[in-house]
Scaffold this motif. Sequence first.
Motif, PDB file in Angstrom:
ATOM      1  N   GLU A  69     -23.587   8.860  -0.089  1.00 33.83           N
ATOM      2  CA  GLU A  69     -22.585   8.390  -1.037  1.00 33.83           C
ATOM      3  C   GLU A  69     -21.487   9.445  -1.042  1.00 33.83           C
ATOM      4  N   GLY A  70     -20.264   9.048  -0.689  1.00 36.27           N
ATOM      5  CA  GLY A  70     -19.193  10.015  -0.506  1.00 36.27           C
ATOM      6  C   GLY A  70     -18.258  10.101  -1.693  1.00 36.27           C
ATOM      7  N   SER A  71     -17.704  11.286  -1.914  1.00 36.33           N
ATOM      8  CA  SER A  71     -16.711  11.494  -2.958  1.00 36.33           C
ATOM      9  C   SER A  71     -15.339  11.054  -2.451  1.00 36.33           C
ATOM     10  N   GLU A  72     -14.354  11.068  -3.341  1.00 36.96           N
ATOM     11  CA  GLU A  72     -12.989  10.717  -2.951  1.00 36.96           C
ATOM     12  C   GLU A  72     -12.457  11.719  -1.934  1.00 36.96           C
ATOM     13  N   ARG A  75     -13.765  10.667   1.415  1.00 34.91           N
ATOM     14  CA  ARG A  75     -13.067   9.472   1.897  1.00 34.91           C
ATOM     15  C   ARG A  75     -11.656   9.823   2.368  1.00 34.91           C
ATOM     16  N   ASP A  87     -15.453   1.811   1.590  1.00 32.74           N
ATOM     17  CA  ASP A  87     -16.339   1.839   0.428  1.00 32.74           C
ATOM     18  C   ASP A  87     -16.920   3.230   0.228  1.00 32.74           C
ATOM     19  N   ASN A  88     -17.906   3.309  -0.654  1.00 29.91           N
ATOM     20  CA  ASN A  88     -18.467   4.604  -1.054  1.00 29.91           C
ATOM     21  C   ASN A  88     -19.545   5.085  -0.091  1.00 29.91           C
ATOM     22  N   GLN A  89     -19.904   4.265   0.876  1.00 34.48           N
ATOM     23  CA  GLN A  89     -21.017   4.597   1.767  1.00 34.48           C
ATOM     24  C   GLN A  89     -20.509   5.188   3.082  1.00 34.48           C
TER      25      GLN A  89
END
Length: 559
Positions: A69-72, A75, A87-89
């Motif tokens: 699960e990645g942070s901003e 990303r 997305d968050n993945q």
Amino acid sequence: MLVSLHVRNLALIEETEVFFQPGLNILTGETGAGKSVILGSVALALGAKADRDMIRTGAEYALIELTFEGSEEVREALRRMDLPAEDNQIILQRRVMPNRSICRINGETVPIRQMRELAGLLIDIHGQHDSQILLQTKRHLEILDAYAEKELPRVKEAYAACWREHSVILQEIAENELDEQTRKREISLAEFERDEIEEANLQAGEDEQLERDYRRMVNGRKIAETLNLVHGLTGEEEGNGAGELTGRALRELSQALSCDDGLGQLVQLLADVDGLLNDFNRAVSEYLSDLEFDEEQLSETENRLNTVNHLKDKYGSTIEEVLAYAEQKNQELDRLLHQEEWLEQKRRELSENEKMLAQLAQSLTALRTKAAQGFQKDMESALQDMNFLHVEFQVSLTQKDSFGAEGKDEVVFLISTNPGEPVKPLAAIASGGELSRIMLALKTITAKQEKIGTFIFDEIDAGISGKTAWKVSEKLGILGRTHQIICITHLPQIAAMADHHFYIEKNATDHSTATTITELSEADSLKELARLSGAAQLTESVLANAKEMKDLAEKKKQN
């Protein structure tokens, strides 16, 4: 956060998948079961060096896949790399084959360099030997600066820019302090090159026009023959050219127009064709008249083109680059002809630069001195919680005689772990077990500065036991409140603190051996704590002791 790990055909692992959770994830198992292989696979997926011997016997490749699960911030890094970041993945995959490996991020094939760059934002792997960086005094300044956030990064950035300018000025002075003989030789060469370019009187875009003219002249006879044929086929002189035939057709169709008004559109279309053919025929005739040239004109064009290409070969790939080179030589000549004045100007620039460096270095020292005070206090407090009987921690901040890339400061961490003993550098007194505790203490006080969400500790318990192990487990529990922690351990005190407990097991079949990993239930976790405690049999009293250990850990987490 690391959500899942999928491994296939790596060492003793045939295929396994594990889903990690927030908080403290503990991995235990018998010696040799493959615990380090599990976490080693994470490092491999993140860009560690691959060895063909890692591939499971009989398999063609090994596959490791990590899902985060990645942070901003992560990303944004993906967007800078021009990789999918919808997305968050975030899925990192590495396929290891005997002679090569393939890395993918979110399905896109990437160089291993990008995999490592992204890994630095996702996870921090602390292996059994990583505490040794504490023995490298050159890393102590880096650690202190990481602790001293807020104003320090801005001042460091300003100092770094000033330092780069300082290095450039020094290099320019060193390259241009020439003796008289060398100076005259450089002047002569610069004058020759400048004059050669200026005498040619080059014009921007001239080379392209010369190429076109030369190509047209060399192929003039063939062009003339072709155009004469075309002129005849489209004109009226030959008697059956397209122009004459179209004109005749137009006259016939115009006569029929008096019989049928509906033919007007066809007449107009044919008239347009006739006009276009006449225009085309005149253009061909004009081109043919301009095509006339003599051998002298061809020779002049060829010589000019040779001159231009000669200069481009020597001084640049385009005329613009050649002219820029001439301007550079003019500036170089001015510097050489007025060498002393130029050097004096550079020395004044260097003096001003060093004044600015001194101011920025002084600001860095002040900020580091302030940070060192807080760092000492926090480290002593964290180390006292690690069951040191006595601990005194100091940051020695001294000044070098000259400027460096990081300022003028030198930082050395000093420690005393015995009453009455003076503080000494870490490298002089710290044992392996002490280094592990010092590194864990460091992680706990710098965690708030860490943007990485996941920490992996491989056998952080090396060289400790008893009450000290409880203290280490408490620190891991503290870290687990704000970060995802994945930790391999052999100690029941640390395993008892787990929010999630995984068991790694090696199983032998008739023809092969395989390592598996499973998350334990509460009851199975108690049995594993009993085994780690050294119990030969799982009696009620042994399990009760394990339950008491687990309850104690839960109380510590609640407090």
